[in-house]
Motif scaffolding. Structure first.
Motif, PDB file in Angstrom:
ATOM      1  N   GLN A 146       0.825  -1.209   0.000  1.00  0.00           N
ATOM      2  CA  GLN A 146       0.000   0.000   0.000  1.00  0.00           C
ATOM      3  C   GLN A 146       0.859   1.257   0.000  1.00  0.00           C
ATOM      4  O   GLN A 146       0.519   2.255  -0.637  1.00  0.00           O
ATOM      5  N   ALA A 147       1.969   1.228   0.733  1.00  0.00           N
ATOM      6  CA  ALA A 147       2.784   2.432   0.906  1.00  0.00           C
ATOM      7  C   ALA A 147       3.733   2.683  -0.255  1.00  0.00           C
ATOM      8  O   ALA A 147       3.971   3.848  -0.614  1.00  0.00           O
ATOM      9  N   PHE A 148       4.275   1.617  -0.861  1.00  0.00           N
ATOM     10  CA  PHE A 148       5.372   1.815  -1.809  1.00  0.00           C
ATOM     11  C   PHE A 148       5.115   1.228  -3.186  1.00  0.00           C
ATOM     12  O   PHE A 148       6.028   1.126  -3.999  1.00  0.00           O
ATOM     13  N   LYS A 149       3.892   0.817  -3.455  1.00  0.00           N
ATOM     14  CA  LYS A 149       3.551   0.305  -4.781  1.00  0.00           C
ATOM     15  C   LYS A 149       2.254   0.951  -5.254  1.00  0.00           C
ATOM     16  O   LYS A 149       1.405   1.322  -4.461  1.00  0.00           O
ATOM     17  N   GLY A 150       2.090   1.056  -6.537  1.00  0.00           N
ATOM     18  CA  GLY A 150       0.837   1.547  -7.095  1.00  0.00           C
ATOM     19  C   GLY A 150       0.570   3.002  -6.784  1.00  0.00           C
ATOM     20  O   GLY A 150       1.297   3.906  -7.191  1.00  0.00           O
ATOM     21  N   SER A 151      -0.472   3.257  -6.002  1.00  0.00           N
ATOM     22  CA  SER A 151      -0.933   4.624  -5.723  1.00  0.00           C
ATOM     23  C   SER A 151      -0.224   5.265  -4.539  1.00  0.00           C
ATOM     24  O   SER A 151      -0.516   6.409  -4.199  1.00  0.00           O
ATOM     25  N   TYR A 152       0.673   4.539  -3.875  1.00  0.00           N
ATOM     26  CA  TYR A 152       1.396   5.073  -2.715  1.00  0.00           C
ATOM     27  C   TYR A 152       0.410   5.643  -1.683  1.00  0.00           C
ATOM     28  O   TYR A 152       0.463   6.812  -1.319  1.00  0.00           O
ATOM     29  N   MET A 153      -0.453   4.769  -1.214  1.00  0.00           N
ATOM     30  CA  MET A 153      -1.501   5.174  -0.276  1.00  0.00           C
ATOM     31  C   MET A 153      -0.955   5.097   1.153  1.00  0.00           C
ATOM     32  O   MET A 153      -1.188   4.140   1.889  1.00  0.00           O
ATOM     33  N   TYR A 154      -0.208   6.138   1.523  1.00  0.00           N
ATOM     34  CA  TYR A 154       0.413   6.168   2.841  1.00  0.00           C
ATOM     35  C   TYR A 154      -0.631   6.179   3.959  1.00  0.00           C
ATOM     36  O   TYR A 154      -0.394   5.624   5.037  1.00  0.00           O
ATOM     37  N   ASN A 155      -1.761   6.828   3.722  1.00  0.00           N
ATOM     38  CA  ASN A 155      -2.786   6.890   4.760  1.00  0.00           C
ATOM     39  C   ASN A 155      -3.340   5.506   5.075  1.00  0.00           C
ATOM     40  O   ASN A 155      -3.528   5.137   6.235  1.00  0.00           O
ATOM     41  N   ARG A 156      -3.584   4.726   4.026  1.00  0.00           N
ATOM     42  CA  ARG A 156      -4.137   3.384   4.242  1.00  0.00           C
ATOM     43  C   ARG A 156      -3.088   2.461   4.871  1.00  0.00           C
ATOM     44  O   ARG A 156      -3.412   1.640   5.739  1.00  0.00           O
ATOM     45  N   ALA A 157      -1.825   2.601   4.462  1.00  0.00           N
ATOM     46  CA  ALA A 157      -0.754   1.806   5.062  1.00  0.00           C
ATOM     47  C   ALA A 157      -0.594   2.147   6.540  1.00  0.00           C
ATOM     48  O   ALA A 157      -0.400   1.259   7.386  1.00  0.00           O
ATOM     49  N   ALA A 158      -0.695   3.444   6.867  1.00  0.00           N
ATOM     50  CA  ALA A 158      -0.581   3.856   8.264  1.00  0.00           C
ATOM     51  C   ALA A 158      -1.745   3.312   9.082  1.00  0.00           C
ATOM     52  O   ALA A 158      -1.560   2.857  10.225  1.00  0.00           O
ATOM     53  N   ALA A 159      -2.942   3.345   8.516  1.00  0.00           N
ATOM     54  CA  ALA A 159      -4.108   2.807   9.225  1.00  0.00           C
ATOM     55  C   ALA A 159      -3.945   1.311   9.479  1.00  0.00           C
ATOM     56  O   ALA A 159      -4.260   0.818  10.569  1.00  0.00           O
ATOM     57  N   ALA A 160      -3.437   0.576   8.488  1.00  0.00           N
ATOM     58  CA  ALA A 160      -3.205  -0.859   8.666  1.00  0.00           C
ATOM     59  C   ALA A 160      -2.163  -1.115   9.753  1.00  0.00           C
ATOM     60  O   ALA A 160      -2.294  -2.050  10.552  1.00  0.00           O
ATOM     61  N   SER A 161      -1.135  -0.266   9.802  1.00  0.00           N
ATOM     62  CA  SER A 161      -0.102  -0.409  10.838  1.00  0.00           C
ATOM     63  C   SER A 161      -0.692  -0.203  12.222  1.00  0.00           C
ATOM     64  O   SER A 161      -0.368  -0.934  13.174  1.00  0.00           O
ATOM     65  N   MET A 162      -1.569   0.792  12.351  1.00  0.00           N
ATOM     66  CA  MET A 162      -2.188   1.051  13.647  1.00  0.00           C
ATOM     67  C   MET A 162      -3.131  -0.083  14.059  1.00  0.00           C
ATOM     68  O   MET A 162      -3.234  -0.423  15.236  1.00  0.00           O
ATOM     69  N   ILE A 163      -3.811  -0.667  13.088  1.00  0.00           N
ATOM     70  CA  ILE A 163      -4.673  -1.812  13.395  1.00  0.00           C
ATOM     71  C   ILE A 163      -3.830  -2.969  13.925  1.00  0.00           C
ATOM     72  O   ILE A 163      -4.198  -3.622  14.912  1.00  0.00           O
ATOM     73  N   MET A 164      -2.687  -3.207  13.290  1.00  0.00           N
ATOM     74  CA  MET A 164      -1.794  -4.269  13.751  1.00  0.00           C
ATOM     75  C   MET A 164      -1.241  -3.964  15.140  1.00  0.00           C
ATOM     76  O   MET A 164      -1.066  -4.867  15.969  1.00  0.00           O
ATOM     77  N   PHE A 165      -0.965  -2.697  15.394  1.00  0.00           N
ATOM     78  CA  PHE A 165      -0.481  -2.305  16.719  1.00  0.00           C
ATOM     79  C   PHE A 165      -1.530  -2.617  17.782  1.00  0.00           C
ATOM     80  O   PHE A 165      -1.209  -3.152  18.853  1.00  0.00           O
TER      81      PHE A 165
END
Length: 323
Positions: free
Chosen positions: A263-282
């Motif tokens: 999500q963060a480094f491929k395609g659309s570079y959706m940093y917001n969605r990658a960050a949200a996924a990281s927080m869910i994992m946290f």
């Protein structure tokens, strides 16, 4: 400590300052920044103003309810961790009992421990290449062995079957980490008071009774550490699935860390969605860790504290009646 009016306490702060500074810059700031952008519309490589979403939890909602790949990555991560951790801890405990048994007095323990720990120091890239070669199609050592044993006339494409691919990835994780777990458990056993084992031997306890009645209960803290670190490592599993199969086939080995990276480094570079996924994992890691701490708490110590409180209340009540 003071000597001739000079305080040495400041030197402790001086020595810890580099670590604190590095932690603030390279750990705390990225964590807080990631938490913040999970509530924004931050996307793309070109810098542009970012804004808090009208519904701040929209990214989290999209991931949990609308993103099939994220849910699949959660299931894969949990499945891969469980399948590799159960045999890992079982074998590590078995080897620990073997190496620490005074009656067996195993010779050459150092060499055995080094050999068993060695897979843990091999780089993930090397292991990925090794297992890709072993399970190569149509010509590979495993396919040659299968044909030689007469189990199959045609070569088997192991890495294109979802179940087989998951099993291989889980086996690699198990093979890499059981030696490390064993070393930690052996170190924990060496810290147990030898008088306990001597008393058990005098009382006529056999090896099984000594291990399950003395060794395991005394390793509660070490087992808790092993379980927590293994669980966090399993939730952040990335290198082997990425280098070995890149999440395939059909996302069957796609882990949550791989999803976040994509999500963060491929395609659309959706940093917001990658960050949200990281927080869910946290949050998931925090909840599971709290649950493990609760289940493995020292119940005897809690009973002792409750008994002490009851005794103090009774003593106070008795003293009040006497007055």
């Amino acid at each position: 400590m003071r000597r001739k009016g000079v305080s040495y306490a400041k030197f402790g702060y001086i020595f810890t300052f580099p670590f604190v500074l590095a932690f603030l810059i390279f750990s705390l700031y990225p964590i807080l920044y990631t938490a913040v952008i999970g509530f924004t519309d931050m996307q793309g490589l070109i810098p542009k103003p970012i804004h808090i979403l009208d519904n701040p939890f929209q990214n989290f909602k999209d991931l949990l309810f609308d993103n099939v790949s994220f849910r699949k990555s959660l299931i894969n991560t949990g499945l891969l961790w469980i399948v590799n951790f159960i045999p890992q801890i079982a074998l590590a405990l078995l080897l620990t009992a073997w190496f620490t048994n005074k009656r067996l007095n195993i010779k050459g323990q150092g060499a055995f421990k080094v050999l068993l720990y060695m897979p843990n120091i091999i780089t993930a890239g090397t292991i990925a290449v090794l297992f890709s070669t072993l399970f190569a199609y149509p010509m590979g050592p495993v396919n040659s062995l299968v044909k030689l044993m007469g189990w199959s006339d045609a070569p088997i494409f192991f890495l294109q079957d979802k179940t087989t691919a998951r099993g291989i990835v889980a086996f690699i994780q198990f093979w890499m980490w059981y030696g490390n777990t064993m070393i930690i458990l052996v170190a924990g056993v060496m810290g147990i008071n030898p008088a306990l084992f001597e008393s058990a031997a005098i009382d006529g306890a056999n090896g099984f009774q000594t291990f399950f009645r003395i060794t395991l209960p005394s390793l509660r803290t070490i087992l808790l550490f092993t379980l927590i670190t293994s669980m966090i490592g399993g939730l952040t599993m990335f290198d082997i699935p990425q280098l070995f199969l890149a999440g395939g086939p059909d996302d069957s080995t796609l882990t949550t860390s791989m999803f976040i990276y994509g999500q963060a480094f491929k395609g659309s570079y959706m940093y917001n969605r990658a960050a949200a996924a990281s927080m869910i994992m946290f949050v998931i890691a925090a909840i599971l860790s709290s649950l493990v701490f609760y289940l493995m708490r020292d119940r005897d110590a809690e009973k002792l504290k409750k008994a002490e409180k009851t005794y103090r209340k009774a003593a106070k009540a008795s003293a009040a009646r006497e007055v």
